[in-house]
Write a protein that holds these residues in place. Structure first.
Motif, short mmCIF file in Angstrom:
data_model
loop_
_atom_site.label_atom_id
_atom_site.label_comp_id
_atom_site.label_asym_id
_atom_site.label_seq_id
_atom_site.Cartn_x
_atom_site.Cartn_y
_atom_site.Cartn_z
N GLY A 1 0.80 -1.22 0.00
CA GLY A 1 0.00 0.00 0.00
C GLY A 1 0.84 1.27 0.00
N ILE A 2 1.84 1.31 0.88
CA ILE A 2 2.69 2.50 0.92
C ILE A 2 3.52 2.62 -0.36
N SER A 3 3.96 1.48 -0.90
CA SER A 3 4.72 1.51 -2.16
C SER A 3 3.86 2.08 -3.28
N LEU A 4 2.58 1.68 -3.33
CA LEU A 4 1.67 2.22 -4.35
C LEU A 4 1.46 3.72 -4.17
N LEU A 5 1.35 4.16 -2.93
CA LEU A 5 1.21 5.59 -2.67
C LEU A 5 2.44 6.34 -3.17
N TYR A 6 3.61 5.82 -2.86
CA TYR A 6 4.84 6.47 -3.30
C TYR A 6 4.94 6.54 -4.82
N VAL A 7 4.64 5.42 -5.49
CA VAL A 7 4.82 5.40 -6.94
C VAL A 7 3.78 6.27 -7.63
N THR B 1 5.19 -1.95 -9.49
CA THR B 1 5.37 -1.72 -8.06
C THR B 1 4.81 -2.88 -7.25
N VAL B 2 3.61 -3.33 -7.63
CA VAL B 2 3.02 -4.49 -6.93
C VAL B 2 3.88 -5.72 -7.12
N ALA C 1 9.71 3.67 -3.20
CA ALA C 1 8.71 2.64 -3.48
C ALA C 1 9.32 1.25 -3.62
N SER C 2 10.61 1.11 -3.35
CA SER C 2 11.33 -0.18 -3.40
C SER C 2 11.47 -0.74 -4.80
N LEU C 3 11.34 0.10 -5.82
CA LEU C 3 11.58 -0.35 -7.18
C LEU C 3 13.09 -0.41 -7.43
N PRO C 4 13.53 -1.28 -8.33
CA PRO C 4 14.99 -1.40 -8.58
C PRO C 4 15.50 -0.25 -9.44
N VAL C 5 15.60 0.91 -8.85
CA VAL C 5 16.06 2.10 -9.57
C VAL C 5 17.24 2.70 -8.82
N GLY C 6 18.04 3.49 -9.53
CA GLY C 6 19.18 4.15 -8.92
C GLY C 6 18.98 5.65 -8.89
N GLY D 1 13.90 15.55 -9.34
CA GLY D 1 14.20 15.28 -7.94
C GLY D 1 13.04 14.67 -7.19
N VAL D 2 11.85 15.24 -7.37
CA VAL D 2 10.66 14.71 -6.69
C VAL D 2 10.36 13.29 -7.15
N GLY D 3 10.47 13.08 -8.48
CA GLY D 3 10.16 11.75 -9.02
C GLY D 3 11.08 10.67 -8.51
N ILE D 4 12.40 10.94 -8.49
CA ILE D 4 13.33 9.89 -8.10
C ILE D 4 13.24 9.61 -6.60
N VAL D 5 12.92 10.61 -5.79
CA VAL D 5 12.79 10.39 -4.35
C VAL D 5 11.69 9.37 -4.07
#
Length: 820
Positions: free
Chosen positions: A204-210, A442-443, A262-267, A253-257
């Motif tokens: 749920g929190i990951s979905l909110l973040y993404v 994300t899910v 959201a725990s996605l495999p991004v750098g 900046g906002v997007g990458i934060v």
């Protein structure tokens, strides 16, 4: 070489050419100034004049000083309504590329002369003896040195501000991303051992973040992805609308934060590098325009240099690697590189690192800081032991094999990801579907990172509290291997675990599972409408695979974790020098690993280039139809024995007279809006070039118009001019042609406009019989808008543009594909 020295050298060359032709040049010598007239082109006798009325007594020069060399008021402001109302519209014209040439127009030379004269008068009246020469008098050289000193100080201040600004931005991004991620994980773990509730909160929190991360991408789609492809294009001399704007940096900046949280495999590194580019490209905006010595800081050349400096600072902030930042800007982007630019990058990256350490120290209350030693381990009693790695010669073959395997994986990654990106383009998802796509990933990622550690649970005793292992579903005092590898952020803890954890901290199975999860999810995720980078996820996946290989062969896992990380990333992005330095110094701290890293990276690059020449960023540039020119001339251009006349642009070469009717000029600009500059003729002779942006500014100043009856007149009253500062005050913003045309009356359109004071003197040209390979090299290294091709009589017969040269790169790529 300074602008003044460059101008003097150009005049000396012109005089030498006249002597070689046995033609007597018209030369008037007075003190340090020389006026040179080209034979058969009398109009230039005053353009190339370099003397004030006090120094040279020449009738033509005296007349020209009144006409063209208008004395400027440093404090004046421009109030032209038509120009001011069109701010920011120029940046939207993609076809007009930046120009790396120095200013060399009559009004610019007048500007320099005025500044030198004022500074000379100031030094003469200054009581300080340090401002005088050995004879006790102020001379021209001192005045020039004083002006150069002011420019240097202004440039250095900008470099320092870029470094500090990038440190603040990078530190804020990292702190916010880690903070939001920790809040999510810690809150989800409070529901343990009820794993279902914990999983629901995690998702749920990951979905909110993404969802929050998607908002800036929906608002400004250009911020999707890492942005390194746009950085490469801009440093190559291409104008990409909105790619270097301040709003783009904010959205990035906002997007990458939130994407990272959201725990996605991004750098974080790609967006941070792009943010550094945006910061550097907009540094000129804080330069006060009322200081005349800072005029050169507003040129295309300075803006591109500061963009390269900002990019270096971005890499330094992303990896705390100042040398890596410099090498990255040099290796990956800038088509024009100089020692001066390199040292500016050194200053910016060093400033970034110092400011970053200051912010970290402030965050800890300015207490004593402990510096982590790379490859240092702590045992359960808190004692520190050091690892010494012995590398046998036969292991270099294994390192090369890992590099070859990484090259194959990297090539497959690039090709599959580009096919997926093309599929996304064909499907043309609406914004709701784009959001649905990122929600799906994300899910998927949240489910894998939460449920795989439950399905494959391996608990081990936690003897290293500083390593931040995750307990998850294990008893107190133990940690879950797979949860530690999957739930920790790769940039903060993940690489720390794979690089620095003790040899048997993770099993081979856990490492392979974690590496595969990150690699395959990243493969399908990269290209979706999210702000993201791929450096750290690829480094992390490669380090997992490298460590697993070492454990399976009973070798040292530390070195092979580093080798695997570096090789896999190099197989995808094809960067050798900067990547080697970044991984070597920042991840290991052991210089003697240079040889294995270079061997692995070169092997990965060679194999990947053999199968597919372009990296993923170059493929994306090609997919977006951005004409990025490689350093090496395309073989399709080199091996056909082509001449410059064979590769002329298909678009017509539009020439303008030095005195042009306003209606004709407006029509030319409407019909040929993609032309960045136009040749100017005096009679039938080609003499100079003028840019489209300058023409638009001139049309906005109706006071420059004069009637047809005054055409050809040398009277000052009929040929009013504006100064260089007025001409460049709004650059790169400027008036739009539509607004200008609407403001012009029929009487205005019947008037004439004198272009002579504003043209670029002695533009770069190339003989039609010259080789196409030399044409390519000249165009790319000088950073030109277009290159004029001339015949034996030095008359223009056509032009070569970036698109014309880029088409041969595309042709070479298609021929390779056919051969394959």
């Amino acid at each position: 070489m300074s602008d003044e020295e460059a101008g003097a050298a150009a005049d000396a060359v012109a005089a030498a050419v006249d002597v070689e032709r046995n033609e007597e040049p018209s030369v008037v010598v007075a003190d340090a100034y020389t006026a040179v007239a080209f034979p058969g082109c009398e109009v230039f006798s005053s353009w190339l004049g370099r003397a004030e009325e006090d120094h040279v007594k020449d009738a033509s020069l005296d007349m020209f000083m009144g006409r063209y060399y208008k004395v400027e008021d440093d404090g004046e402001t421009e109030g032209d309504d038509a120009a001011a109302s069109a701010a920011d519209r120029r940046s939207k014209q993609e076809a007009v590329h930046a120009n790396y040439e120095l200013f060399d127009t009559p009004v610019w030379r007048a500007r320099k002369r005025q500044l030198i004269t004022k500074k000379l008068d100031y030094l003469k009246n200054k009581p300080n003896r340090c401002s005088r020469n050995a004879t006790g008098e102020a001379d021209l050289g001192m005045a020039i040195n004083e002006l150069d000193k002011i420019r240097r100080y202004g440039s250095r201040m900008l470099v320092i501000m870029i470094g500090v600004g990038m440190a603040v931005i990078g530190f804020a991004i990292v702190s916010a991303a880690d903070g939001l991620h920790d809040v999510k994980i810690n809150y989800a773990q409070t529901f343990m051992p009820d794993y279902r509730k914990g999983f629901a909160v995690h998702v749920g929190i990951s979905l909110l973040y993404v969802t929050i991360a998607y908002i800036p991408v929906a608002y400004r789609p250009i911020v999707a992805g890492s942005g390194i492809d746009y950085a490469k294009a801009i440093l190559n001399g291409i104008t990409v609308p909105e790619a270097s704007g301040l709003m783009t940096m904010l959205c990035k900046g906002v997007g990458i934060v939130f994407t990272s949280a959201a725990s996605l495999p991004v750098g974080l590194e790609g967006p941070m590098i792009h943010s550094g580019l945006c910061l550097g490209a907009n540094a000129w905006r804080i330069v006060p325009r009322n200081i005349p010595a800072f005029d050169t800081l507003f040129s295309d050349r300075s803006r591109r240099d500061f963009a390269a400096i900002g990019t270096s600072a971005g890499v330094a902030a992303a990896f705390t690697s100042p040398i890596g930042g410099i090498l990255f800007a040099m290796e990956e982007g800038s088509s024009f590189w100089s020692i001066q630019l390199m040292w500016k990058c050194v200053n910016a990256t060093a400033t970034t690192l110092l400011a970053w350490f200051f912010l970290e120290s402030a965050k800890k209350g300015f207490g004593p800081q402990t510096i982590p030693l790379k490859f240092a381990l702590q045992n359960g009693d808190g004692e520190t032991s050091f690892i010494f790695i012995a590398v046998h010669y036969w292991e270099y073959f294994l390192v090369a094999a890992i590099g070859i395997a990484a090259g194959l994986i990297g090539c497959a990654f690039v090709e599959i990801n580009i096919r997926l990106t093309k599929l996304r383009r064909r499907l043309n998802f609406s914004k709701p579907l784009q959001l649905l796509e990122v929600i799906f990933f994300t899910v998927l990622m949240a489910s894998l990172t939460w449920n795989l550690p439950l399905a494959y649970t391996v608990c081990k005793k936690d003897s290293f509290p500083d390593m931040e292992f995750i307990q998850f579903n294990c008893p107190d005092g133990e940690y879950n291997e797979l949860a530690t590898l999957l739930l920790a952020t790769p940039s903060t803890y993940g690489l720390k675990h794979t690089f620095h954890a003790e040899a048997h901290a993770f099993t081979i199975q856990s490492l392979v599972i974690a590496g595969c999860v990150y690699l395959f999810v990243l493969l399908f995720l990269f290209g979706a409408k999210l702000v993201m980078g791929i450096f750290i996820p690829l480094l992390y996946a490669g380090s997992c695979f490298g460590r697993a290989i070492a454990l399976s062969l009973k070798l040292d896992p530390f070195m092979y974790a580093v080798v695997g990380a570096s090789a896999l990333l190099c197989g995808v992005v094809r960067v050798v020098i900067s990547l080697t330095v970044i991984v070597l110094v920042e991840a290991t701290g052991l210089p003697y690993l240079m040889a294995p890293l270079l061997l692995a990276n070169i092997s990965a690059r060679s194999v990947a280039n053999k199968l597919s020449k372009s990296s993923i960023y170059e493929k994306l540039l090609e997919l977006k139809d951005i004409p990025f020119l490689e350093e090496e001339s395309p073989k399709a251009l080199t091996h056909r024995m082509l001449h410059a006349r064979d590769i002329l642009s298909s678009r017509p070469l539009v020439k303008l007279p030095s005195e042009v009717e306003v209606a004709h000029l407006v029509q030319i600009l409407k019909d040929y809006s993609s032309h960045g500059q136009f040749p100017v003729l005096h009679g039938e002779q080609f003499i100079c070039m003028i840019s489209q942006s300058d023409l638009l500014v001139l049309l906005a100043h109706k006071g420059l118009f004069y009637s047809a009856a005054d055409k050809g007149s040398d009277l000052q009253a009929t040929h009013r001019t504006i100064t260089h500062s007025e001409l460049r005050r709004m650059y790169p913003d400027g008036p739009s042609l539509e607004d200008l045309e609407a403001s012009l009356t029929e009487e205005d359109k019947s008037c004439y406009l004198d272009l002579a004071p504003y043209v670029q003197i002695a533009p770069y040209t190339f003989d039609a019989h010259g080789s196409a390979e030399r044409t390519y090299e000249l165009y790319r290294t000088l950073g030109l808008r277009s290159l004029i091709i001339v015949d034996n009589n030095a008359q223009p017969i056509g032009e070569v543009t970036r698109r014309d040269l880029y088409s041969f790169q595309q042709e070479e790529g298609s021929e390779k594909m056919k051969a394959a």
